[in-house]
Design an enzyme around this catalytic site. Structure first.
Site, PDB file in Angstrom:
ATOM      1  N   ASN A   1      24.775  -0.462 -27.372  1.00 52.48           N
ATOM      2  CA  ASN A   1      25.371   0.564 -28.222  1.00 52.48           C
ATOM      3  C   ASN A   1      26.728   0.945 -27.672  1.00 52.48           C
ATOM      4  O   ASN A   1      26.967   0.853 -26.461  1.00 52.48           O
ATOM      5  CB  ASN A   1      24.477   1.812 -28.272  1.00 52.48           C
ATOM      6  CG  ASN A   1      25.049   2.896 -29.186  1.00 52.48           C
ATOM      7  OD1 ASN A   1      25.476   2.620 -30.295  1.00 52.48           O
ATOM      8  ND2 ASN A   1      25.070   4.124 -28.693  1.00 52.48           N
TER       9      ASN A   1
ATOM     10  N   ARG B   1      21.278   6.488 -36.588  1.00 52.31           N
ATOM     11  CA  ARG B   1      19.894   6.934 -36.612  1.00 52.31           C
ATOM     12  C   ARG B   1      19.346   6.919 -35.196  1.00 52.31           C
ATOM     13  O   ARG B   1      19.548   5.939 -34.458  1.00 52.31           O
ATOM     14  CB  ARG B   1      19.022   6.007 -37.484  1.00 52.31           C
ATOM     15  CG  ARG B   1      19.439   5.921 -38.918  1.00 52.31           C
ATOM     16  CD  ARG B   1      19.348   7.233 -39.652  1.00 52.31           C
ATOM     17  NE  ARG B   1      17.967   7.733 -39.784  1.00 52.31           N
ATOM     18  CZ  ARG B   1      17.698   8.957 -40.228  1.00 52.31           C
ATOM     19  NH1 ARG B   1      18.669   9.794 -40.516  1.00 52.31           N
ATOM     20  NH2 ARG B   1      16.453   9.363 -40.341  1.00 52.31           N
TER      21      ARG B   1
ATOM     22  N   SER C   1      32.176   4.099 -24.151  1.00 57.63           N
ATOM     23  CA  SER C   1      31.245   3.415 -23.235  1.00 57.63           C
ATOM     24  C   SER C   1      30.330   2.484 -24.016  1.00 57.63           C
ATOM     25  O   SER C   1      29.881   2.832 -25.110  1.00 57.63           O
ATOM     26  CB  SER C   1      30.354   4.445 -22.513  1.00 57.63           C
ATOM     27  OG  SER C   1      31.131   5.435 -21.852  1.00 57.63           O
TER      28      SER C   1
ATOM     29  N   ARG D   1       9.879   8.318 -39.062  1.00 59.85           N
ATOM     30  CA  ARG D   1      10.736   7.357 -38.356  1.00 59.85           C
ATOM     31  C   ARG D   1       9.991   6.058 -38.094  1.00 59.85           C
ATOM     32  O   ARG D   1      10.566   4.967 -38.225  1.00 59.85           O
ATOM     33  CB  ARG D   1      11.215   7.945 -37.019  1.00 59.85           C
ATOM     34  CG  ARG D   1      12.214   9.064 -37.166  1.00 59.85           C
ATOM     35  CD  ARG D   1      12.739   9.520 -35.798  1.00 59.85           C
ATOM     36  NE  ARG D   1      13.571  10.717 -35.937  1.00 59.85           N
ATOM     37  CZ  ARG D   1      14.841  10.687 -36.341  1.00 59.85           C
ATOM     38  NH1 ARG D   1      15.410   9.525 -36.620  1.00 59.85           N
ATOM     39  NH2 ARG D   1      15.522  11.799 -36.484  1.00 59.85           N
TER      40      ARG D   1
ATOM     41  N   GLY E   1      31.890   0.335 -40.255  1.00 59.05           N
ATOM     42  CA  GLY E   1      31.638  -0.938 -39.590  1.00 59.05           C
ATOM     43  C   GLY E   1      32.835  -1.562 -38.905  1.00 59.05           C
ATOM     44  O   GLY E   1      32.883  -2.777 -38.725  1.00 59.05           O
ATOM     45  N   SER E   2      33.810  -0.756 -38.483  1.00 61.38           N
ATOM     46  CA  SER E   2      34.982  -1.361 -37.822  1.00 61.38           C
ATOM     47  C   SER E   2      34.584  -2.034 -36.512  1.00 61.38           C
ATOM     48  O   SER E   2      35.118  -3.080 -36.156  1.00 61.38           O
ATOM     49  CB  SER E   2      36.058  -0.306 -37.573  1.00 61.38           C
ATOM     50  OG  SER E   2      35.669   0.611 -36.576  1.00 61.38           O
ATOM     51  N   ASN E   3      33.591  -1.474 -35.813  1.00 60.53           N
ATOM     52  CA  ASN E   3      33.129  -2.136 -34.578  1.00 60.53           C
ATOM     53  C   ASN E   3      32.413  -3.438 -34.908  1.00 60.53           C
ATOM     54  O   ASN E   3      32.548  -4.433 -34.201  1.00 60.53           O
ATOM     55  CB  ASN E   3      32.209  -1.203 -33.791  1.00 60.53           C
ATOM     56  CG  ASN E   3      32.989  -0.253 -32.893  1.00 60.53           C
ATOM     57  OD1 ASN E   3      33.570  -0.678 -31.908  1.00 60.53           O
ATOM     58  ND2 ASN E   3      33.018   1.007 -33.251  1.00 60.53           N
TER      59      ASN E   3
ATOM     60  N   HIS F   1      29.389   4.161 -27.509  1.00 58.65           N
ATOM     61  CA  HIS F   1      29.413   5.618 -27.682  1.00 58.65           C
ATOM     62  C   HIS F   1      30.825   6.109 -27.349  1.00 58.65           C
ATOM     63  O   HIS F   1      31.377   5.708 -26.309  1.00 58.65           O
ATOM     64  CB  HIS F   1      28.374   6.271 -26.751  1.00 58.65           C
ATOM     65  CG  HIS F   1      28.325   7.756 -26.862  1.00 58.65           C
ATOM     66  ND1 HIS F   1      27.724   8.399 -27.917  1.00 58.65           N
ATOM     67  CD2 HIS F   1      28.823   8.719 -26.056  1.00 58.65           C
ATOM     68  CE1 HIS F   1      27.862   9.712 -27.759  1.00 58.65           C
ATOM     69  NE2 HIS F   1      28.521   9.936 -26.632  1.00 58.65           N
TER      70      HIS F   1
ATOM     71  N   LEU G   1      16.556   6.224 -32.671  1.00 55.52           N
ATOM     72  CA  LEU G   1      15.438   5.282 -32.706  1.00 55.52           C
ATOM     73  C   LEU G   1      14.357   5.765 -31.741  1.00 55.52           C
ATOM     74  O   LEU G   1      14.654   6.324 -30.691  1.00 55.52           O
ATOM     75  CB  LEU G   1      15.934   3.894 -32.318  1.00 55.52           C
ATOM     76  CG  LEU G   1      16.939   3.318 -33.322  1.00 55.52           C
ATOM     77  CD1 LEU G   1      17.751   2.197 -32.702  1.00 55.52           C
ATOM     78  CD2 LEU G   1      16.214   2.836 -34.567  1.00 55.52           C
TER      79      LEU G   1
ATOM     80  N   GLU H   1      16.278   6.860 -23.609  1.00 63.45           N
ATOM     81  CA  GLU H   1      17.070   8.075 -23.382  1.00 63.45           C
ATOM     82  C   GLU H   1      18.335   8.011 -24.245  1.00 63.45           C
ATOM     83  O   GLU H   1      19.151   7.093 -24.074  1.00 63.45           O
ATOM     84  CB  GLU H   1      17.435   8.101 -21.885  1.00 63.45           C
ATOM     85  CG  GLU H   1      17.898   9.434 -21.384  1.00 63.45           C
ATOM     86  CD  GLU H   1      18.337   9.299 -19.909  1.00 63.45           C
ATOM     87  OE1 GLU H   1      18.276   8.175 -19.363  1.00 63.45           O
ATOM     88  OE2 GLU H   1      18.750  10.326 -19.337  1.00 63.45           O
ATOM     89  N   LEU H   2      18.531   8.911 -25.155  1.00 65.80           N
ATOM     90  CA  LEU H   2      19.653   8.862 -26.101  1.00 65.80           C
ATOM     91  C   LEU H   2      20.982   8.762 -25.361  1.00 65.80           C
ATOM     92  O   LEU H   2      21.273   9.589 -24.496  1.00 65.80           O
ATOM     93  CB  LEU H   2      19.649  10.125 -26.980  1.00 65.80           C
ATOM     94  CG  LEU H   2      20.772  10.167 -28.040  1.00 65.80           C
ATOM     95  CD1 LEU H   2      20.540   9.088 -29.102  1.00 65.80           C
ATOM     96  CD2 LEU H   2      20.863  11.539 -28.687  1.00 65.80           C
ATOM     97  N   ASP H   3      21.755   7.688 -25.677  1.00 59.40           N
ATOM     98  CA  ASP H   3      23.076   7.479 -25.042  1.00 59.40           C
ATOM     99  C   ASP H   3      22.962   7.465 -23.514  1.00 59.40           C
ATOM    100  O   ASP H   3      23.876   7.885 -22.811  1.00 59.40           O
ATOM    101  CB  ASP H   3      24.051   8.599 -25.459  1.00 59.40           C
ATOM    102  CG  ASP H   3      24.265   8.609 -26.958  1.00 59.40           C
ATOM    103  OD1 ASP H   3      24.517   9.696 -27.499  1.00 59.40           O
ATOM    104  OD2 ASP H   3      24.147   7.535 -27.579  1.00 59.40           O
TER     105      ASP H   3
HETATM  106  C1  GRF Z   1      33.122   5.791 -34.640  1.00 65.10           C
HETATM  107  O1  GRF Z   1      33.302   7.186 -34.474  1.00 65.10           O
HETATM  108  C2  GRF Z   1      32.801   5.189 -33.307  1.00 65.10           C
HETATM  109  O2  GRF Z   1      33.370   5.961 -32.271  1.00 65.10           O
HETATM  110  C3  GRF Z   1      31.307   5.255 -33.223  1.00 65.10           C
HETATM  111  O3  GRF Z   1      30.830   5.168 -34.554  1.00 65.10           O
HETATM  112  C4  GRF Z   1      31.876   5.605 -35.460  1.00 65.10           C
HETATM  113  C5  GRF Z   1      32.080   4.649 -36.595  1.00 65.10           C
HETATM  114  O4  GRF Z   1      32.337   3.398 -36.064  1.00 65.10           O
HETATM  115  N1  GRF Z   1      30.815   4.171 -32.426  1.00 65.10           N
HETATM  116  P1  GRF Z   1      32.450   2.099 -37.037  1.00 65.10           P
HETATM  117  O5  GRF Z   1      33.853   2.111 -37.592  1.00 65.10           O
HETATM  118  O6  GRF Z   1      31.424   2.273 -38.151  1.00 65.10           O
HETATM  119  O7  GRF Z   1      32.187   0.938 -36.152  1.00 65.10           O
END
Ligand code: GRF
Length: 195
Positions: free
Chosen positions: A106, A90, A135, A64, A11-13, A108, A92, A142-144
Site C-alpha cells: 500500500n 476500504r 510511504s 465487510r 487511479g493515478s498510482n 500512504h 480490510l 495494523e492499519l497503515d
Molecule cells: C491520493 O491522495 C494518494 O495520496 C493516496 O490515494 C489518493 C488517490 O490516489 N494514495 P490515486 O490517484 O487514486 O492513485
C-alpha cells in the site's frame, strides 16, 4: 509475476505502476479492481488494455466479510502474486489480509509512522512539520502499519496548503511506488529512500 491493483478513485498510482511494468520488469498488471463503479481509474485501466473488475462495496453495507469474499473470488480468478493497493479507500479485515499476507503493498501519503489514517497533509501542516512525504509498506492487520519498503521525503514550503502539498506528494508517490514494486517483485524488501 501477476499484479492486481486495487483502486477507489482516479487511479493515478495505478497508472504509474502499470506503465512501469514493461520490458525486463518481472511483473505485469493482471487486473484492476475498484470498489466504486464510477472510479476514474477503471476507464484509464481499460484504455491501457488492462482487465478490470468492479466489486461494489455498497450492497454489502457494513458486512465487510461478505464484501471481502466477493473481492477474494474476483482476485482468485487471476491468482495474483502481488496486490498493490493504490488509492484504495476500504479498510480490510485481518481475515482478508492474512489471506494475502506477504504479497500486499500500500502507499500512504505521509512519512509513516506519522499520520496514519486520513487528512495527512493538513495534519502535517497543522503540526508545522518541515518535512512530509509518502510511504510504501507491506499491508498487515495494523492499519497503515506494516513493514516499510520505501519513503520519499519532501520539504514543506511556507506557502503550502493541503492541496499544494498533496499534489507534490502525489508526484513522488508516482516515482516511489513503481521503484518499490520492482524491487519487491525481484524479492528485495530493503528500505528504499528517495530522493
Ligand atoms: C491520493 O491522495 C494518494 O495520496 C493516496 O490515494 C489518493 C488517490 O490516489 N494514495 P490515486 O490517484 O487514486 O492513485
Amino acid at each position: 509475476k501477476r499484479v492486481a491493483l486495487l483502486i477507489s478513485g482516479g487511479g493515478s498510482n495505478m497508472v504509474s505502476l502499470a506503465q512501469s511494468m514493461t520490458g525486463d520488469h518481472p511483473a505485469r498488471p493482471a487486473l484492476v479492481v475498484s470498489n466504486r463503479p464510477n472510479a476514474g481509474g477503471l476507464a484509464k485501466a481499460e484504455e491501457m488494455g488492462i482487465d478490470t473488475a468492479l466489486v461494489d462495496h455498497r450492497p454489502f453495507g457494513q458486512d465487510r466479510a461478505a464484501f471481502e469474499r466477493d473481492l477474494n473470488r474476483t482476485l482468485e480468478q487471476v491468482d495474483p502474486d502481488i496486490i498493490c493497493m493504490a488509492g484504495f479507500m476500504r479498510v480490510l479485515t485481518p481475515v482478508f489480509i492474512d489471506r494475502w499476507a506477504g504479497r500486499m503493498l500500500n502507499i500512504h501519503p505521509s512519512l509513516l509512522p506519522k499520520y496514519r489514517g486520513l487528512h495527512t497533509h493538513a495534519r502535517a501542516l497543522e503540526a508545522g512539520d518541515a518535512e512530509h512525504g509518502c510511504s510504501v509498506h507491506e499491508v498487515t492487520a495494523e492499519l497503515d502499519g506494516g513493514p516499510l519498503l520505501g519513503q520519499a521525503r519532501i520539504k514543506v514550503e511556507d506557502k503550502d496548503t493541503p492541496e499544494t502539498l498533496a499534489a507534490r506528494v502525489l508526484e513522488w508517490e508516482h516515482k516511489l511506488y513503481p521503484a518499490v514494486l520492482r524491487r519487491f517483485a525481484e524479492g528485495d524488501r530493503s528500505l528504499l529512500l528517495m530522493p
